[in-house]
Design a protein around this motif. Structure first.
Motif, PDB file in Angstrom:
ATOM      1  N   MET A   1      17.540  21.087  30.177  1.00 28.04           N
ATOM      2  CA  MET A   1      18.295  20.101  30.165  1.00 28.04           C
ATOM      3  C   MET A   1      17.740  19.887  28.136  1.00 28.04           C
ATOM      4  O   MET A   1      16.778  19.523  27.881  1.00 28.04           O
ATOM      5  N   ILE A   2      18.466  19.498  27.676  1.00 30.84           N
ATOM      6  CA  ILE A   2      18.397  19.049  25.980  1.00 30.84           C
ATOM      7  C   ILE A   2      18.899  17.553  26.208  1.00 30.84           C
ATOM      8  O   ILE A   2      20.067  17.173  26.767  1.00 30.84           O
ATOM      9  N   VAL A   3      18.479  16.393  25.399  1.00 33.37           N
ATOM     10  CA  VAL A   3      18.206  15.694  26.132  1.00 33.37           C
ATOM     11  C   VAL A   3      18.509  14.316  24.832  1.00 33.37           C
ATOM     12  O   VAL A   3      17.034  13.904  24.313  1.00 33.37           O
ATOM     13  N   ARG A   4      18.965  13.216  24.745  1.00 28.84           N
ATOM     14  CA  ARG A   4      18.611  12.749  23.753  1.00 28.84           C
ATOM     15  C   ARG A   4      18.507  10.893  24.198  1.00 28.84           C
ATOM     16  O   ARG A   4      19.632  11.289  24.805  1.00 28.84           O
ATOM     17  N   GLU A   5      17.819  10.199  23.947  1.00 27.71           N
ATOM     18  CA  GLU A   5      18.129   8.891  24.561  1.00 27.71           C
ATOM     19  C   GLU A   5      18.596   7.841  23.115  1.00 27.71           C
ATOM     20  O   GLU A   5      18.002   8.285  21.993  1.00 27.71           O
ATOM     21  N   ARG A   6      19.216   6.927  23.712  1.00 28.76           N
ATOM     22  CA  ARG A   6      20.116   5.736  23.318  1.00 28.76           C
ATOM     23  C   ARG A   6      19.355   4.810  23.611  1.00 28.76           C
ATOM     24  O   ARG A   6      18.821   4.887  24.978  1.00 28.76           O
ATOM     25  N   ASP A   7      19.536   3.606  22.831  1.00 27.77           N
ATOM     26  CA  ASP A   7      19.550   2.426  23.566  1.00 27.77           C
ATOM     27  C   ASP A   7      19.699   2.266  24.893  1.00 27.77           C
ATOM     28  O   ASP A   7      18.752   2.052  26.135  1.00 27.77           O
ATOM     29  N   GLU A 166      20.682  12.716  16.633  1.00 25.17           N
ATOM     30  CA  GLU A 166      22.740  12.359  16.742  1.00 25.17           C
ATOM     31  C   GLU A 166      23.169  12.867  15.421  1.00 25.17           C
ATOM     32  O   GLU A 166      22.898  12.687  14.324  1.00 25.17           O
ATOM     33  N   PRO A 167      25.116  12.608  15.392  1.00 28.25           N
ATOM     34  CA  PRO A 167      25.621  13.717  14.509  1.00 28.25           C
ATOM     35  C   PRO A 167      26.010  12.580  13.241  1.00 28.25           C
ATOM     36  O   PRO A 167      25.367  10.930  13.531  1.00 28.25           O
ATOM     37  N   GLY A 168      25.510  13.103  12.174  1.00 37.05           N
ATOM     38  CA  GLY A 168      25.307  12.097  10.616  1.00 37.05           C
ATOM     39  C   GLY A 168      24.197  11.669  10.684  1.00 37.05           C
ATOM     40  O   GLY A 168      23.938  10.765   9.452  1.00 37.05           O
ATOM     41  N   ALA A 169      23.413  11.705  11.488  1.00 35.41           N
ATOM     42  CA  ALA A 169      21.920  10.971  11.156  1.00 35.41           C
ATOM     43  C   ALA A 169      20.921  11.231   9.755  1.00 35.41           C
ATOM     44  O   ALA A 169      21.627  12.311   9.696  1.00 35.41           O
ATOM     45  N   ALA A 170      20.222  10.302   9.222  1.00 33.71           N
ATOM     46  CA  ALA A 170      19.721  10.372   7.978  1.00 33.71           C
ATOM     47  C   ALA A 170      18.486  11.376   8.349  1.00 33.71           C
ATOM     48  O   ALA A 170      17.912  11.038   9.484  1.00 33.71           O
ATOM     49  N   LYS A 171      18.355  11.764   7.284  1.00 35.61           N
ATOM     50  CA  LYS A 171      16.476  12.361   7.290  1.00 35.61           C
ATOM     51  C   LYS A 171      15.229  11.850   7.941  1.00 35.61           C
ATOM     52  O   LYS A 171      14.952  12.467   9.123  1.00 35.61           O
ATOM     53  N   GLN A 172      15.037   9.991   7.768  1.00 38.43           N
ATOM     54  CA  GLN A 172      14.217  10.138   8.375  1.00 38.43           C
ATOM     55  C   GLN A 172      14.533   9.645   9.709  1.00 38.43           C
ATOM     56  O   GLN A 172      13.800   9.716  11.270  1.00 38.43           O
ATOM     57  N   TRP A 200      22.523  16.703   7.851  1.00 41.98           N
ATOM     58  CA  TRP A 200      23.725  16.061   8.070  1.00 41.98           C
ATOM     59  C   TRP A 200      25.190  15.619   6.872  1.00 41.98           C
ATOM     60  O   TRP A 200      24.181  14.592   6.272  1.00 41.98           O
ATOM     61  N   ARG A 201      25.692  16.077   6.386  1.00 44.17           N
ATOM     62  CA  ARG A 201      26.746  15.572   5.453  1.00 44.17           C
ATOM     63  C   ARG A 201      27.096  14.263   6.128  1.00 44.17           C
ATOM     64  O   ARG A 201      27.346  13.110   5.210  1.00 44.17           O
ATOM     65  N   ASP A 202      27.601  13.815   6.936  1.00 38.77           N
ATOM     66  CA  ASP A 202      28.552  12.789   8.191  1.00 38.77           C
ATOM     67  C   ASP A 202      28.352  13.685   8.989  1.00 38.77           C
ATOM     68  O   ASP A 202      27.852  14.192   9.732  1.00 38.77           O
ATOM     69  N   THR A 203      29.338  12.928   9.875  1.00 38.14           N
ATOM     70  CA  THR A 203      28.899  13.526  11.107  1.00 38.14           C
ATOM     71  C   THR A 203      29.455  14.483  11.851  1.00 38.14           C
ATOM     72  O   THR A 203      29.398  14.692  13.350  1.00 38.14           O
ATOM     73  N   SER A 204      30.464  15.152  11.136  1.00 42.81           N
ATOM     74  CA  SER A 204      30.793  16.346  11.604  1.00 42.81           C
ATOM     75  C   SER A 204      30.939  17.329  11.049  1.00 42.81           C
ATOM     76  O   SER A 204      30.917  18.402  10.739  1.00 42.81           O
ATOM     77  N   THR A 205      29.856  17.326  10.320  1.00 40.37           N
ATOM     78  CA  THR A 205      29.012  18.385   9.426  1.00 40.37           C
ATOM     79  C   THR A 205      27.887  18.216   8.712  1.00 40.37           C
ATOM     80  O   THR A 205      27.168  17.429   8.845  1.00 40.37           O
ATOM     81  N   VAL A 206      26.963  19.597   8.689  1.00 39.49           N
ATOM     82  CA  VAL A 206      25.725  20.185   8.413  1.00 39.49           C
ATOM     83  C   VAL A 206      26.007  20.992   7.198  1.00 39.49           C
ATOM     84  O   VAL A 206      26.529  22.082   7.694  1.00 39.49           O
ATOM     85  N   THR A 207      25.106  21.134   6.872  1.00 44.21           N
ATOM     86  CA  THR A 207      24.950  21.217   5.359  1.00 44.21           C
ATOM     87  C   THR A 207      23.135  22.107   5.498  1.00 44.21           C
ATOM     88  O   THR A 207      22.205  21.820   6.169  1.00 44.21           O
ATOM     89  N   LEU A 248      32.559  17.519  21.025  1.00 41.11           N
ATOM     90  CA  LEU A 248      32.431  17.304  19.698  1.00 41.11           C
ATOM     91  C   LEU A 248      32.824  19.015  18.510  1.00 41.11           C
ATOM     92  O   LEU A 248      31.766  20.012  18.653  1.00 41.11           O
ATOM     93  N   SER A 249      33.492  18.658  17.510  1.00 41.09           N
ATOM     94  CA  SER A 249      33.419  19.395  16.845  1.00 41.09           C
ATOM     95  C   SER A 249      32.859  19.551  15.479  1.00 41.09           C
ATOM     96  O   SER A 249      32.844  18.577  15.206  1.00 41.09           O
ATOM     97  N   ILE A 250      32.018  20.950  15.572  1.00 38.23           N
ATOM     98  CA  ILE A 250      31.026  20.565  14.196  1.00 38.23           C
ATOM     99  C   ILE A 250      31.235  21.749  13.240  1.00 38.23           C
ATOM    100  O   ILE A 250      31.112  22.743  13.666  1.00 38.23           O
ATOM    101  N   ILE A 251      31.131  21.351  11.716  1.00 36.69           N
ATOM    102  CA  ILE A 251      31.098  22.546  10.972  1.00 36.69           C
ATOM    103  C   ILE A 251      29.564  22.513   9.830  1.00 36.69           C
ATOM    104  O   ILE A 251      29.243  21.518   9.581  1.00 36.69           O
ATOM    105  N   TYR A 252      28.945  23.782  10.232  1.00 37.29           N
ATOM    106  CA  TYR A 252      27.692  24.261   9.309  1.00 37.29           C
ATOM    107  C   TYR A 252      28.284  24.733   8.338  1.00 37.29           C
ATOM    108  O   TYR A 252      29.312  26.179   8.603  1.00 37.29           O
TER     109      TYR A 252
END
Length: 255
Positions: A1-7, A166-172, A200-207, A248-252
């Protein structure tokens, strides 16, 4: 399982669903960049099936009782992990021996540094499996095999990028695995950079800065989001089974 934890939540992604994304990515690899075209179907099958062993395990995820969080593929106990690894490779080999050889190499590398007897036995058995498959082929090209394995690694990592961040996450804010980009196998350096810069360029696009694919790749990320409160009251398996999938639809695409 891949797991991301939020608050207040956990985001869970089944390994097999992640592998479907890896396969969709690899299918778009430029034809001119694909060495050994006769093996392409096997390589793509390996990408789609490389986490086959997790398929049934992830339908009823396991709870890490030490920290009261779902186990991830990173901290899942080693001995049952070895069992599911072997099962997955066995199932792939029933369909395509070359794809099984690629999956075997993938999992063998995970266990190389483990000192347990079980892990070392697994490594030895997988070396024997690979040799038996190689012996059944006519003049198997080791350099070509390394190229194909490099493709599996790259597709795996590009899929993990959208699963572990997370979708749209900043590099840091990215997972440490990806802050410096994605290192590619040396076998691929004739056709792509030694390290791909992905963000991430935005929450649905990865460059991707060096884009070795035919065109933009649209994938669907399937995930379940579990409230920590519901998990505590109902338990992990019941909470997971009752939670709906989110698609979630995501485009590379090229940078």
């Amino acid at each position: 399982m891949i797991v991301r934890e939020r608050d207040n939540e956990f985001v869970l992604i089944q390994q097999d669903h992640h592998a479907q994304i890896a396969g969709d990515i690899l299918k778009q690899w430029k034809s001119d960049y694909f060495e050994g075209a006769a093996y392409r179907q096997s390589v793509e099958y390996a990408a789609y099936q490389h986490d086959h062993g997790w398929k049934e395990f992830d339908k009823q995820p396991f709870l890490n009782d030490k920290n009261n969080k779902p186990y991830t593929f990173l901290d899942f106990p080693e001995l049952p992990k070895i069992i599911l690894y072997k099962h997955g490779i066995d199932e792939v080999e029933r369909v395509d021996s070359y794809a099984a050889m690629l999956c075997s190499e993938h999992y063998k590398r995970f266990m190389l540094n483990s000192t347990s007897m079980e892990a070392q036995a697994f490594v030895t058995q997988e070396k024997m499996r690979q040799q038996a498959i190689a012996d059944s082929k006519d003049k198997l090209n080791k350099r070509l095999f390394n190229f194909h394995y490099g493709l599996i690694q790259l597709a795996d990592n590009l899929s993990l990028y959208i699963c572990m961040n997370e979708p749209g996450a900043a590099k840091q804010q990215e997972h440490p695995f990806f802050k410096e980009g994605i290192q590619t196998n040396s076998a691929l350096h004739s056709v792509c950079n030694k390290r791909l810069q992905v963000q991430w360029r935005d929450t649905s696009t990865v460059t991707i800065d060096d884009f070795p694919f035919e065109g933009p790749i649209e994938v669907t990320l399937k995930q379940k989001v579990l409230s920590k409160d519901i998990l505590s009251s109902k338990g992990l398996i019941k909470s997971y089974e009752q939670a709906p999938f989110e698609d979630l639809s995501i485009i590379y695409t090229a940078e």
